[in-house]
Design a protein around this motif. Structure first.
Motif, mmCIF file in Angstrom:
data_model
loop_
_atom_site.group_PDB
_atom_site.id
_atom_site.type_symbol
_atom_site.label_atom_id
_atom_site.label_comp_id
_atom_site.label_asym_id
_atom_site.label_seq_id
_atom_site.Cartn_x
_atom_site.Cartn_y
_atom_site.Cartn_z
ATOM 1 N N MET A 91 0.824 -1.214 0.000
ATOM 2 C CA MET A 91 0.000 0.000 0.000
ATOM 3 C C MET A 91 0.858 1.265 0.000
ATOM 4 O O MET A 91 0.382 2.337 -0.341
ATOM 5 C CB MET A 91 -0.967 0.005 1.184
ATOM 6 C CG MET A 91 -0.359 0.418 2.508
ATOM 7 S SD MET A 91 -1.583 0.421 3.837
ATOM 8 C CE MET A 91 -0.657 1.284 5.121
ATOM 9 N N LEU A 92 2.127 1.123 0.367
ATOM 10 C CA LEU A 92 3.051 2.255 0.302
ATOM 11 C C LEU A 92 3.694 2.376 -1.074
ATOM 12 O O LEU A 92 4.630 3.148 -1.258
ATOM 13 C CB LEU A 92 4.131 2.112 1.381
ATOM 14 C CG LEU A 92 3.624 2.175 2.827
ATOM 15 C CD1 LEU A 92 4.767 1.914 3.802
ATOM 16 C CD2 LEU A 92 2.956 3.513 3.124
ATOM 17 N N ASN A 93 3.164 1.605 -2.038
ATOM 18 C CA ASN A 93 3.644 1.625 -3.422
ATOM 19 C C ASN A 93 5.144 1.341 -3.492
ATOM 20 O O ASN A 93 5.910 2.037 -4.155
ATOM 21 C CB ASN A 93 3.335 2.975 -4.091
ATOM 22 C CG ASN A 93 3.519 2.927 -5.600
ATOM 23 O OD1 ASN A 93 3.491 1.859 -6.204
ATOM 24 N ND2 ASN A 93 3.693 4.081 -6.211
ATOM 25 N N ASN A 112 -0.008 4.550 -7.227
ATOM 26 C CA ASN A 112 -0.227 5.824 -6.548
ATOM 27 C C ASN A 112 -1.608 5.938 -5.928
ATOM 28 O O ASN A 112 -1.809 6.658 -4.952
ATOM 29 C CB ASN A 112 -0.014 6.989 -7.527
ATOM 30 C CG ASN A 112 1.349 6.950 -8.185
ATOM 31 O OD1 ASN A 112 1.463 6.752 -9.380
ATOM 32 N ND2 ASN A 112 2.389 7.133 -7.393
ATOM 33 N N THR A 164 -5.027 -5.072 1.316
ATOM 34 C CA THR A 164 -5.062 -3.636 1.026
ATOM 35 C C THR A 164 -5.426 -3.313 -0.420
ATOM 36 O O THR A 164 -5.819 -2.181 -0.715
ATOM 37 C CB THR A 164 -3.713 -2.980 1.379
ATOM 38 O OG1 THR A 164 -2.643 -3.703 0.737
ATOM 39 C CG2 THR A 164 -3.496 -2.993 2.883
ATOM 40 N N SER A 212 -1.754 6.621 -2.042
ATOM 41 C CA SER A 212 -0.539 6.212 -1.356
ATOM 42 C C SER A 212 0.294 7.429 -0.959
ATOM 43 O O SER A 212 1.444 7.600 -1.374
ATOM 44 C CB SER A 212 0.286 5.266 -2.244
ATOM 45 O OG SER A 212 1.353 4.709 -1.506
ATOM 46 N N GLU A 213 -0.327 8.268 -0.158
ATOM 47 C CA GLU A 213 0.305 9.467 0.383
ATOM 48 C C GLU A 213 -0.109 9.584 1.845
ATOM 49 O O GLU A 213 -1.259 9.278 2.194
ATOM 50 C CB GLU A 213 -0.132 10.731 -0.376
ATOM 51 C CG GLU A 213 0.262 10.757 -1.839
ATOM 52 C CD GLU A 213 1.756 10.908 -2.067
ATOM 53 O OE1 GLU A 213 2.452 11.396 -1.135
ATOM 54 O OE2 GLU A 213 2.219 10.532 -3.156
ATOM 55 N N LEU A 232 -2.898 6.611 5.464
ATOM 56 C CA LEU A 232 -3.065 7.047 4.072
ATOM 57 C C LEU A 232 -4.286 7.947 3.875
ATOM 58 O O LEU A 232 -5.238 7.916 4.646
ATOM 59 C CB LEU A 232 -3.171 5.846 3.139
ATOM 60 C CG LEU A 232 -1.958 4.923 3.085
ATOM 61 C CD1 LEU A 232 -2.182 3.826 2.055
ATOM 62 C CD2 LEU A 232 -0.677 5.689 2.794
#
Length: 235
Positions: free
Chosen positions: A50-52, A72, A97, A148-149, A174
């Motif tokens: 999920m954090l790419n 993203n 996720t 993913s921010e 996120l």
């Protein structure tokens, strides 16, 4: 995409070369440190995805491609609400996720319910800057999109087709938005009011300083001229 440097995870060095999911910062967010301690350090692949995290560096010479990196942004089929941070973190232990998300109950009014992801539903990033991101989304039924921010409640603002949208938080750290059906342009921009206020105050202060300096120079010039005229008159 991001990189997971397992050998130098807590060092600042990898961040010079990559967007690293680790690294060092004296003012690191507590929530992200929680994620490191409870999930990343335990090697939870769903959280890493999920954090790419597209690449995993095992040592200085071995780089592995992570095919599970989620990109993203993506739509989820299921959004579950829990009570508080502890339950939210615990839910990550078994969360898929790519299709599921979990959120604190206080974001229920912001995010609503997720919808089934239909064939052809897409969302992708079109432009990136540290303080401004743009995405293009197409969805048949509308639904919840995960970005993913890292969620940060102060200063970040979101717009869907130019209309302000409220940002929710999912998966402990996120950002997420409830996006209506159709084709949309989504923007995130870091524009804190306090910074704009500080800029205005600073600008006014600089103008006042220069005006005061100009007045002082003029006064000194006129005093000097007056003394000169008086001296000539006395002579």
């Amino acid at each position: 995409y991001r990189v997971f440097d397992t050998q130098h995870f807590g060092d600042a060095m990898p961040s010079y070369f990559h967007k690293h999911i680790g690294g060092y910062h004296a003012a690191k967010l507590t929530r992200y440190q929680d994620l490191i301690d409870r999930q990343i350090s335990q090697g939870n692949p769903e959280v890493i995805n999920m954090l790419n995290t597209k690449y995993i560096i095992q040592n200085d010479t071995t780089v592995m491609l992570n095919p599970g990196a989620l990109g993203n942004a993506w739509f989820v089929d299921t959004l579950a609400y829990v009570n508080g941070a502890v339950e939210e973190m615990n839910a990550l232990d078994h969360l898929h996720t790519a299709t599921q998300a979990v959120a604190d109950q206080r974001f229920a009014s912001v995010l609503g319910k997720a919808s089934a992801v239909e064939p052809g539903d897409t969302i992708y990033e079109t432009t990136y800057a540290p303080n401004a991101l743009t995405y293009c989304a197409t969805t048949r039924n509308g639904g919840v999109a995960v970005f993913s921010e890292v969620y940060f409640p102060w200063g970040w603002k979101a717009e869907i087709d130019g209309k302000e949208a409220e940002i929710g938080r999912v998966n402990y750290v996120l950002r997420a938005l409830n996006i209506p059906a159709g084709h949309h342009t989504i923007t995130f921009r870091f524009d804190p009011q306090m910074v704009r206020t500080a800029d205005t105050v600073a600008t006014v202060a600089i103008v006042v300083i220069y005006l005061s300096l100009l007045v002082a120079i003029n006064l000194a010039f006129y005093r000097k001229l007056r003394r000169k005229n008086q001296a000539e008159a006395n002579n």
